[in-house]
Design a protein around this motif. Sequence first.
Motif, PDB file in Angstrom:
ATOM      1  N   TYR A 236      -0.646 -11.682 -13.052  1.00  0.00           N
ATOM      2  CA  TYR A 236      -2.049 -11.996 -12.827  1.00  0.00           C
ATOM      3  C   TYR A 236      -2.382 -11.636 -11.391  1.00  0.00           C
ATOM      4  CZ  TYR A 236      -6.430 -14.551 -12.590  1.00  0.00           C
ATOM      5  OH  TYR A 236      -7.746 -14.888 -12.433  1.00  0.00           O
ATOM      6  N   CYS A 237      -3.360 -10.773 -11.213  1.00  0.00           N
ATOM      7  CA  CYS A 237      -3.735 -10.306  -9.887  1.00  0.00           C
ATOM      8  C   CYS A 237      -4.660 -11.313  -9.206  1.00  0.00           C
ATOM      9  CB  CYS A 237      -4.410  -8.941  -9.991  1.00  0.00           C
ATOM     10  SG  CYS A 237      -4.866  -8.267  -8.385  1.00  0.00           S
ATOM     11  N   ILE A 238      -4.275 -11.702  -7.983  1.00  0.00           N
ATOM     12  CA  ILE A 238      -5.111 -12.619  -7.208  1.00  0.00           C
ATOM     13  C   ILE A 238      -5.686 -11.942  -5.964  1.00  0.00           C
ATOM     14  CG2 ILE A 238      -4.004 -14.695  -8.086  1.00  0.00           C
ATOM     15  CD1 ILE A 238      -2.405 -14.849  -5.456  1.00  0.00           C
ATOM     16  N   GLY A 239      -5.373 -10.665  -5.752  1.00  0.00           N
ATOM     17  CA  GLY A 239      -5.926  -9.952  -4.605  1.00  0.00           C
ATOM     18  C   GLY A 239      -5.467  -8.512  -4.565  1.00  0.00           C
ATOM     19  N   GLY A 240      -6.210  -7.708  -3.827  1.00  0.00           N
ATOM     20  CA  GLY A 240      -5.881  -6.295  -3.710  1.00  0.00           C
ATOM     21  C   GLY A 240      -6.317  -5.525  -4.946  1.00  0.00           C
TER      22      GLY A 240
ATOM     23  N   SER B   6      -2.674   4.108  -0.751  1.00  0.00           N
ATOM     24  CA  SER B   6      -2.404   3.976   0.684  1.00  0.00           C
ATOM     25  C   SER B   6      -3.677   3.568   1.403  1.00  0.00           C
ATOM     26  CB  SER B   6      -1.909   5.311   1.247  1.00  0.00           C
ATOM     27  OG  SER B   6      -0.690   5.658   0.656  1.00  0.00           O
ATOM     28  N   GLY B   7      -3.521   2.872   2.501  1.00  0.00           N
ATOM     29  CA  GLY B   7      -4.665   2.534   3.336  1.00  0.00           C
ATOM     30  C   GLY B   7      -5.438   1.307   2.910  1.00  0.00           C
ATOM     31  N   GLY B   8      -5.081   0.707   1.779  1.00  0.00           N
ATOM     32  CA  GLY B   8      -5.779  -0.498   1.333  1.00  0.00           C
ATOM     33  C   GLY B   8      -4.907  -1.721   1.519  1.00  0.00           C
ATOM     34  N   ASP B   9      -5.258  -2.751   0.787  1.00  0.00           N
ATOM     35  CA  ASP B   9      -4.486  -3.990   0.813  1.00  0.00           C
ATOM     36  C   ASP B   9      -3.381  -3.944  -0.234  1.00  0.00           C
ATOM     37  OD1 ASP B   9      -6.145  -5.122   2.760  1.00  0.00           O
ATOM     38  OD2 ASP B   9      -7.522  -5.918   1.247  1.00  0.00           O
ATOM     39  N   ALA B  10      -2.377  -4.763  -0.041  1.00  0.00           N
ATOM     40  CA  ALA B  10      -1.329  -4.918  -1.045  1.00  0.00           C
ATOM     41  C   ALA B  10      -1.925  -5.500  -2.322  1.00  0.00           C
ATOM     42  CB  ALA B  10      -0.228  -5.836  -0.520  1.00  0.00           C
ATOM     43  N   LEU B  11      -1.328  -5.144  -3.455  1.00  0.00           N
ATOM     44  CA  LEU B  11      -1.666  -5.759  -4.734  1.00  0.00           C
ATOM     45  C   LEU B  11      -0.931  -7.092  -4.761  1.00  0.00           C
ATOM     46  CD1 LEU B  11      -3.110  -5.221  -7.441  1.00  0.00           C
ATOM     47  CD2 LEU B  11      -0.951  -4.243  -8.260  1.00  0.00           C
ATOM     48  N   HIS B  12      -1.652  -8.189  -4.882  1.00  0.00           N
ATOM     49  CA  HIS B  12      -1.079  -9.532  -4.791  1.00  0.00           C
ATOM     50  C   HIS B  12      -1.074 -10.140  -6.191  1.00  0.00           C
ATOM     51  CE1 HIS B  12      -0.979 -13.336  -2.043  1.00  0.00           C
ATOM     52  NE2 HIS B  12      -0.017 -13.331  -2.924  1.00  0.00           N
ATOM     53  N   LEU B  13       0.110 -10.423  -6.701  1.00  0.00           N
ATOM     54  CA  LEU B  13       0.284 -10.845  -8.089  1.00  0.00           C
ATOM     55  C   LEU B  13       1.029 -12.176  -8.191  1.00  0.00           C
ATOM     56  CD1 LEU B  13       1.695  -7.423  -9.334  1.00  0.00           C
ATOM     57  CD2 LEU B  13      -0.656  -8.235  -9.656  1.00  0.00           C
ATOM     58  N   ILE B  14       0.691 -12.948  -9.206  1.00  0.00           N
ATOM     59  CA  ILE B  14       1.511 -14.069  -9.643  1.00  0.00           C
ATOM     60  C   ILE B  14       2.123 -13.618 -10.975  1.00  0.00           C
ATOM     61  CG2 ILE B  14       1.541 -16.472 -10.410  1.00  0.00           C
ATOM     62  CD1 ILE B  14       0.968 -16.108  -7.391  1.00  0.00           C
ATOM     63  N   CYS B  15       3.460 -13.596 -11.034  1.00  0.00           N
ATOM     64  CA  CYS B  15       4.159 -13.046 -12.202  1.00  0.00           C
ATOM     65  C   CYS B  15       5.036 -14.113 -12.854  1.00  0.00           C
ATOM     66  CB  CYS B  15       5.040 -11.876 -11.782  1.00  0.00           C
ATOM     67  SG  CYS B  15       4.162 -10.565 -10.906  1.00  0.00           S
ATOM     68  N   VAL B  16       5.087 -14.073 -14.160  1.00  0.00           N
ATOM     69  CA  VAL B  16       5.939 -14.967 -14.941  1.00  0.00           C
ATOM     70  C   VAL B  16       6.920 -14.100 -15.718  1.00  0.00           C
ATOM     71  CG1 VAL B  16       5.985 -16.687 -16.793  1.00  0.00           C
ATOM     72  CG2 VAL B  16       4.120 -16.704 -15.117  1.00  0.00           C
TER      73      VAL B  16
ATOM     74  N   PRO C 232       0.825  -1.212   0.000  1.00  0.00           N
ATOM     75  CA  PRO C 232       0.000   0.000   0.000  1.00  0.00           C
ATOM     76  C   PRO C 232       0.863   1.268   0.000  1.00  0.00           C
ATOM     77  CG  PRO C 232      -0.886  -1.586   1.558  1.00  0.00           C
ATOM     78  CD  PRO C 232       0.440  -2.124   1.090  1.00  0.00           C
ATOM     79  N   GLY C 233       0.483   2.225  -0.847  1.00  0.00           N
ATOM     80  CA  GLY C 233       1.200   3.488  -0.975  1.00  0.00           C
ATOM     81  C   GLY C 233       2.362   3.455  -1.941  1.00  0.00           C
ATOM     82  N   ALA C 234       2.683   2.281  -2.477  1.00  0.00           N
ATOM     83  CA  ALA C 234       3.839   2.157  -3.376  1.00  0.00           C
ATOM     84  C   ALA C 234       3.531   2.709  -4.762  1.00  0.00           C
ATOM     85  CB  ALA C 234       4.266   0.696  -3.506  1.00  0.00           C
ATOM     86  N   VAL C 235       4.544   3.314  -5.349  1.00  0.00           N
ATOM     87  CA  VAL C 235       4.547   3.701  -6.760  1.00  0.00           C
ATOM     88  C   VAL C 235       5.864   3.167  -7.317  1.00  0.00           C
ATOM     89  CG1 VAL C 235       4.562   5.586  -8.425  1.00  0.00           C
ATOM     90  CG2 VAL C 235       3.178   5.781  -6.338  1.00  0.00           C
TER      91      VAL C 235
END
Length: 129
Positions: free
Chosen positions: A60-64, A99-109, A44-47
């Motif tokens: 591929y996003c699995i959450g956030g 900011s203030g939310g959940d992390a972006l959760h990814l599976i990356c290849v 959260p808050g990352a750019v």
Amino acid sequence: MIIADRAELQGTARDASGEGWTSLRLLVRSDGMGFSMTETQVLPGAVLRLQYKHHIEACYCIGGAGEVVELASGKVHPISAGVLYAPDAHDRHEVRVPSGGDALHLICVFSPALEGNEVHGPDGSYPMG
């Protein structure tokens, strides 16, 4: 047969991180698959300003939730669970997570495969392996 248990990989050289992100490298070059697979979280808050000059990537996003911005055009793409993005032409891009939310959760290849302990250089890329 390759079996990768995230619990066994945590805290090893395959558990990479940098400012605003963590990445558990599930498959790496030494596994011999020709590509690597990661479980990545953008915090959260990352750019993150990225450009994979030596790799192509699919995420591929699995959450956030967050967004990916194509820096050449300024086009913004919302990312949430069930959405894939792939900067297939070594595109300069930003990954943003509010900011203030959940992390972006990814599976990356990645292709070619990562060694496993890479972190982003000043230009946002990983070194050529």
